[in-house]
Design a protein around this motif. Structure first.
Motif, PDB file in Angstrom:
ATOM      1  N   GLU A 207       0.788  -1.226   0.000  1.00  0.00           N
ATOM      2  CA  GLU A 207       0.000   0.000   0.000  1.00  0.00           C
ATOM      3  C   GLU A 207       0.825   1.284   0.000  1.00  0.00           C
ATOM      4  O   GLU A 207       0.293   2.364  -0.236  1.00  0.00           O
ATOM      5  CB  GLU A 207      -0.939  -0.007   1.217  1.00  0.00           C
ATOM      6  N   LEU A 208       2.116   1.185   0.248  1.00  0.00           N
ATOM      7  CA  LEU A 208       2.974   2.362   0.219  1.00  0.00           C
ATOM      8  C   LEU A 208       3.268   2.781  -1.219  1.00  0.00           C
ATOM      9  O   LEU A 208       3.132   2.000  -2.156  1.00  0.00           O
ATOM     10  CB  LEU A 208       4.290   2.071   0.946  1.00  0.00           C
ATOM     11  N   ALA A 209       3.697   4.020  -1.363  1.00  0.00           N
ATOM     12  CA  ALA A 209       4.090   4.526  -2.679  1.00  0.00           C
ATOM     13  C   ALA A 209       5.268   3.722  -3.216  1.00  0.00           C
ATOM     14  O   ALA A 209       6.072   3.170  -2.461  1.00  0.00           O
ATOM     15  CB  ALA A 209       4.465   5.999  -2.573  1.00  0.00           C
ATOM     16  N   ASP A 210       5.370   3.651  -4.543  1.00  0.00           N
ATOM     17  CA  ASP A 210       6.491   2.960  -5.176  1.00  0.00           C
ATOM     18  C   ASP A 210       7.799   3.687  -4.885  1.00  0.00           C
ATOM     19  O   ASP A 210       7.812   4.864  -4.492  1.00  0.00           O
ATOM     20  CB  ASP A 210       6.267   2.863  -6.682  1.00  0.00           C
ATOM     21  N   ALA A 211       8.890   3.009  -5.126  1.00  0.00           N
ATOM     22  CA  ALA A 211      10.215   3.559  -4.847  1.00  0.00           C
ATOM     23  C   ALA A 211      10.405   4.918  -5.506  1.00  0.00           C
ATOM     24  O   ALA A 211      10.210   5.063  -6.718  1.00  0.00           O
ATOM     25  CB  ALA A 211      11.287   2.590  -5.336  1.00  0.00           C
ATOM     26  N   GLY A 212      10.768   5.912  -4.705  1.00  0.00           N
ATOM     27  CA  GLY A 212      11.062   7.233  -5.228  1.00  0.00           C
ATOM     28  C   GLY A 212       9.859   8.064  -5.613  1.00  0.00           C
ATOM     29  O   GLY A 212      10.024   9.196  -6.089  1.00  0.00           O
ATOM     30  N   LYS A 213       8.638   7.563  -5.390  1.00  0.00           N
ATOM     31  CA  LYS A 213       7.435   8.290  -5.803  1.00  0.00           C
ATOM     32  C   LYS A 213       6.843   9.119  -4.671  1.00  0.00           C
ATOM     33  O   LYS A 213       5.896   9.875  -4.887  1.00  0.00           O
ATOM     34  CB  LYS A 213       6.377   7.319  -6.329  1.00  0.00           C
ATOM     35  N   ASN A 214       7.371   8.990  -3.491  1.00  0.00           N
ATOM     36  CA  ASN A 214       6.882   9.783  -2.365  1.00  0.00           C
ATOM     37  C   ASN A 214       7.803  10.982  -2.150  1.00  0.00           C
ATOM     38  O   ASN A 214       8.890  11.069  -2.732  1.00  0.00           O
ATOM     39  CB  ASN A 214       6.813   8.934  -1.090  1.00  0.00           C
ATOM     40  N   THR A 215       7.379  11.885  -1.316  1.00  0.00           N
ATOM     41  CA  THR A 215       8.183  13.062  -0.975  1.00  0.00           C
ATOM     42  C   THR A 215       9.412  12.638  -0.183  1.00  0.00           C
ATOM     43  O   THR A 215       9.321  11.750   0.674  1.00  0.00           O
ATOM     44  CB  THR A 215       7.343  14.034  -0.128  1.00  0.00           C
ATOM     45  N   TYR A 216      10.545  13.266  -0.435  1.00  0.00           N
ATOM     46  CA  TYR A 216      11.763  12.984   0.323  1.00  0.00           C
ATOM     47  C   TYR A 216      11.480  13.145   1.821  1.00  0.00           C
ATOM     48  O   TYR A 216      10.921  14.147   2.262  1.00  0.00           O
ATOM     49  CB  TYR A 216      12.875  13.944  -0.110  1.00  0.00           C
ATOM     50  N   ASP A 220       8.373   5.022   1.607  1.00  0.00           N
ATOM     51  CA  ASP A 220       7.778   4.286   0.491  1.00  0.00           C
ATOM     52  C   ASP A 220       8.020   2.794   0.707  1.00  0.00           C
ATOM     53  O   ASP A 220       8.552   2.381   1.745  1.00  0.00           O
ATOM     54  CB  ASP A 220       8.292   4.777  -0.869  1.00  0.00           C
ATOM     55  N   LYS A 221       7.619   1.967  -0.259  1.00  0.00           N
ATOM     56  CA  LYS A 221       7.623   0.522  -0.027  1.00  0.00           C
ATOM     57  C   LYS A 221       9.017  -0.065   0.160  1.00  0.00           C
ATOM     58  O   LYS A 221       9.159  -1.138   0.762  1.00  0.00           O
ATOM     59  CB  LYS A 221       6.885  -0.203  -1.149  1.00  0.00           C
ATOM     60  N   VAL A 222      10.054   0.614  -0.307  1.00  0.00           N
ATOM     61  CA  VAL A 222      11.405   0.079  -0.125  1.00  0.00           C
ATOM     62  C   VAL A 222      11.782   0.065   1.355  1.00  0.00           C
ATOM     63  O   VAL A 222      12.511  -0.817   1.808  1.00  0.00           O
ATOM     64  CB  VAL A 222      12.428   0.866  -0.966  1.00  0.00           C
ATOM     65  N   ALA A 223      11.270   1.017   2.119  1.00  0.00           N
ATOM     66  CA  ALA A 223      11.533   1.020   3.562  1.00  0.00           C
ATOM     67  C   ALA A 223      10.933  -0.225   4.209  1.00  0.00           C
ATOM     68  O   ALA A 223      11.558  -0.846   5.089  1.00  0.00           O
ATOM     69  CB  ALA A 223      10.959   2.287   4.197  1.00  0.00           C
ATOM     70  N   ALA A 224       9.724  -0.594   3.787  1.00  0.00           N
ATOM     71  CA  ALA A 224       9.101  -1.810   4.319  1.00  0.00           C
ATOM     72  C   ALA A 224       9.918  -3.040   3.943  1.00  0.00           C
ATOM     73  O   ALA A 224      10.109  -3.961   4.758  1.00  0.00           O
ATOM     74  CB  ALA A 224       7.672  -1.934   3.804  1.00  0.00           C
TER      75      ALA A 224
END
Length: 542
Positions: A207-216, A220-224
Motif C-alpha cells: 500500500e505504500l508509494a512505489d520507490a522514489g514516488k513519495n516526498t523525500y 515508500d515501499k522500499v523502507a518496508a
C-alpha cells in the motif's frame, strides 16, 4: 509515566491535536501549517501526521526544550534517536561517553542497566508515545479511497510497526495495543511481536508509494522491504528459527528497487578546497541534495532553525567535536559540547588490526589512507587509542564522520544546530544483509563477495576474493559504525552478553572488559509499567 494506561495517552494525543500544540513541525517537504487554537478547536490530521514523523527528531512542542513530550525525563536526552543510540552504541565496542558519572550513563557504559535506567525507560516510553500517536491517527483517519490517504495510512502503519520492531529487538517481550482505548495493553512475547511486525510490513509494502514516488523524508515501499530484510536477518534471535532465504530475498528487492542506490560520487568544496569521499557525502549538511539522498531509504530530516533538539544528528555532530578539532576538520558548529563522545579502541582495531599502528593525525586523508578505507573517519591528534581511565578526556579517538558542512561550500542555516539529515535506513544495509544471510545459508559465495566488494569499492578499500562470517561482522562495523545498530549485530553473532571470547574496554565495567549475563541481550521493562499493568511480566534476570 504510565503509558500502558492508555487513557493518559489518549489525553495527550487529543491535547496535541485539538489544542493546537504542533508549534514545531518537521522540515523541508514535510512542513505543514500549525494549528491556531484561537481559530479552531477541530483536530488537524495533517498536523498529527507531521507530528508522527517529527517524533523521530523532536522532543516536544517548542524546539530543543519546553513543553516536552515525556514529562518524567530530561528533555535534552529524550529524543528517540539519542536514547536509541545510547542503548545500541554505548553498550558496545564502538562508543564511550566522557561524563561517565551522569545519571544512567555508567549502567549503559558498563552493561549493568536495570529497570530504572533513565535511557532504557525513556526509549521505551518514547516508542509507546509514537505508537499511540499512530494508533490515534489510524483510528480517526478512515480510508477514503484516495491514493494520498491510502499512502498516509500505510506510512503511519509502517512507523507503528517500526516502533514495535524496536520494542521486540530491544525489550523482547512488552506491551501491545493497536487502538486508543481505556483498556490496558496486553502482553506480547517476542515471537508474537515478530509475527505482527512481519504481517504489518507486508501489508504496508503493498500500500505504500512505489520507490522514489513519495516526498523525500516520507516512507515508500522500499523502507518496508528493508525492514523485512532486517527482521528476517535477525529471525533466529527473535524466534529461534532462522530465515536466511527470506532475508536474502527482501535484501535483493531493496538492491534492485530501481531508485535508491549506493552513492559513489564524492565532491570538492569550491570554497575551502576540501575533498569529500563518496562515503563522507552521506553525512554532510547537503546530503538531501548532493546525491546521497538516493541512498537514504528513510532519512530523518534536520534543519538548524526548524528542527532544534539536543538529539539526532545534532547530538552526533556536537558531541564528537572540540574547538581544536574543528580547526583542521571543521564540524560546522560552535563545538559547544567539547568531544564528550569518543571512540573505543576496539573500533580502531577493526580498521587497523589489534596492535596495528594507526597514525596520530588531525588530517582525514592521512587517517583513511593509513587504514586503506575511506570509512576510517577518526581524529587522533592528541588522543590515545584506548580508554583506560574513563575520566581522561584525551583517551579515545574522536569521530569526524558526521558534519554540519555542505559539500557545495554554501552556508548552513545555523552553527548551533545542524542541517545534516540522519540516514536512518540506507541501501548499504541490504548489501550486507544479503551477504551475511547467504554465507550463513550456504557458505562463502560469489554473490556475497560481489556485494561486500561493492561497499569496499565505494570506500576505496581492498577487495577480497572471498568472505567468511568473521569478515562480515567487521564489515557491519566499518560501514555502519556510530549509526546506532551495533548491539543488534553483536547479539546476532554471539558477541554480546553471555560470552567472554570477545571483549572491549569497560565491557561489564572493567577496563580490560569482562563477561556480563546473556539476559542483558534485551532490556528490562520499566518498574512503573509493571506496577500499573498486571498483564505485563518482567524479562528474565531483571
Amino acid at each position: 509515566m504510565n503509558l500502558n494506561n492508555i487513557k493518559s495517552l489518549l489525553s495527550a494525543a487529543l491535547l496535541l491535536v485539538a489544542a493546537g500544540t504542533f508549534t514545531t513541525s518537521c522540515v523541508k517537504d514535510l512542513d505543514v501549517d500549525p494549528i491556531n487554537p484561537q481559530q479552531t478547536m477541530e483536530a488537524d490530521y495533517d498536523a498529527l501526521f507531521n507530528k508522527i514523523y517529527a517524533s523521530f527528531a523532536l522532543t516536544g512542542q517548542e524546539g530543543p526544550h519546553g513543553n516536552k513530550d515525556l514529562t518524567s525525563f530530561d528533555e535534552g536526552q529524550s529524543d528517540f534517536y539519542r536514547m536509541f543510540w545510547y542503548m545500541n552504541e554505548f553498550t558496545t565496542d564502538e562508543a564511550h561517553w566522557i561524563w561517565a558519572t551522569d545519571a544512567g550513563v555508567p549502567d549503559v557504559l558498563h552493561n549493568t542497566y536495570g529497570a530504572t535506567n533513565d535511557f532504557s525507560m525513556g526509549l521505551y516510553y518514547r516508542c509507546y508515545f509514537t505508537i499511540t500517536l499512530c494508533n490515534f491517527y489510524l483510528d480517526e483517519v478512515a480510508d477514503d479511497g484516495t491514493e494520498e490517504t491510502k499512502h498516509r495510512r500505510a506510512e503511519v502503519r509502517f512507523i507503528r510497526a517500526l516502533n514495535y520492531y524496536y520494542m521486540m529487538d530491544m525489550y523482547g517481550n512488552a506491551a501491545f495495543i493497536e487502538h486508543v482505548s481505556s483498556e490496558k495493553a496486553v502482553y506480547y512475547t517476542r515471537s508474537e511481536f515478530f509475527n505482527y511486525v512481519e504481517s504489518e510490513l507486508k501489508t504496508c509494502e503493498a500500500e505504500l508509494a512505489d520507490a522514489g514516488k513519495n516526498t523525500y523524508g516520507r516512507v515508500d515501499k522500499v523502507a518496508a522491504e528493508m525492514l523485512l530484510a532486517r527482521l528476517y536477518l535477525n529471525a533466529e534471535v527473535y524466534t529461534g528459527s532462522a530465515q536466511w532465504q527470506n532475508a536474502m530475498d527482501y535484501a535483493e528487492k531493496v538492491i534492485n528497487n530501481g531508485y535508491y542506490k549506493l552513492n559513489t560520487k564524492g565532491a570538492t568544496n569550491p570554497v575551502t578546497g576540501e575533498t569529500y569521499s563518496a562515503y563522507q557525502m552521506l553525512f554532510l549538511a547537503d546530503n538531501d541534495t548532493n546525491g546521497a539522498q538516493y541512498e537514504a531509504i528513510l532519512p530523518v530530516l534536520f534543519d538548524g532553525l526548524k528542527t532544534q533538539s539536543h538529539g539526532g544528528m545534532n547530538f552526533l555532530v556536537l558531541s564528537c567535536y572540540s574547538s581544536e578539532m574543528s580547526e583542521s576538520v571543521p564540524s560546522g558548529t560552535d563545538n559547544s559540547w567539547g568531544k564528550c563522545t569518543r571512540v573505543r579502541g576496539k573500533l580502531i582495531d577493526t580498521f587497523f588490526g589489534e596492535g596495528g599502528e594507526a597514525p596520530e593525525t588531525d588530517n582525514v586523508g592521512v587517517m583513511t589512507k593509513a587504514a586503506g578505507d575511506d570509512r576510517a573517519l577518526f581524529y587522533s591528534k592528541g588522543y590515545t587509542r584506548y580508554i583506560l581511565d574513563e575520566s581522561e578526556k584525551e583517551q579515545g579517538y574522536s569521530c569526524v564522520k558526521f558534519r554540519n558542512v555542505r559539500s557545495d561550500g554554501k552556508a548552513t542555516a545555523a552553527i548551533v544546530k545542524v542541517d545534516t539529515d540522519l540516514p536512518f535506513m540506507r541501501v548499504a544495509e541490504a548489501y550486507l544483509t544479503y551477504a551475511e544471510a547467504s554465507i550463513r545459508l550456504s557458505g562463502p559465495n560469489a554473490k556475497a563477495t560481489e556485494y561486500i566488494n561493492k561497499l569496499r569499492e565505494r570506500a576505496n578499500a581492498m577487495q577480497e576474493s572471498s568472505y567468511e562470517l568473521k569478515d562480515v561482522i567487521k564489515e557491519w562495523s566499518k560501514e555502519f559504525w556510530f549509526e546506532g545498530r551495533r548491539r543488534m549485530d553483536l547479539v546476532r553473532f554471539g558477541m554480546y552478553g553471555g560470552q567472554s571470547a570477545y571483549k572491549w574496554e569497560f565491557m561489564g565495567g572493567l577496563p580490560a572488559g569482562t563477561q556480563f549475563p546473556a539476559y542483558r541481550n534485551i532490556y528490562p521493562l520499566p518498574d512503573n509499567d509493571l506496577t500499573n499493568n498486571e498483564n505485563l511480566k518482567q524479562n528474565e534476570g531483571y
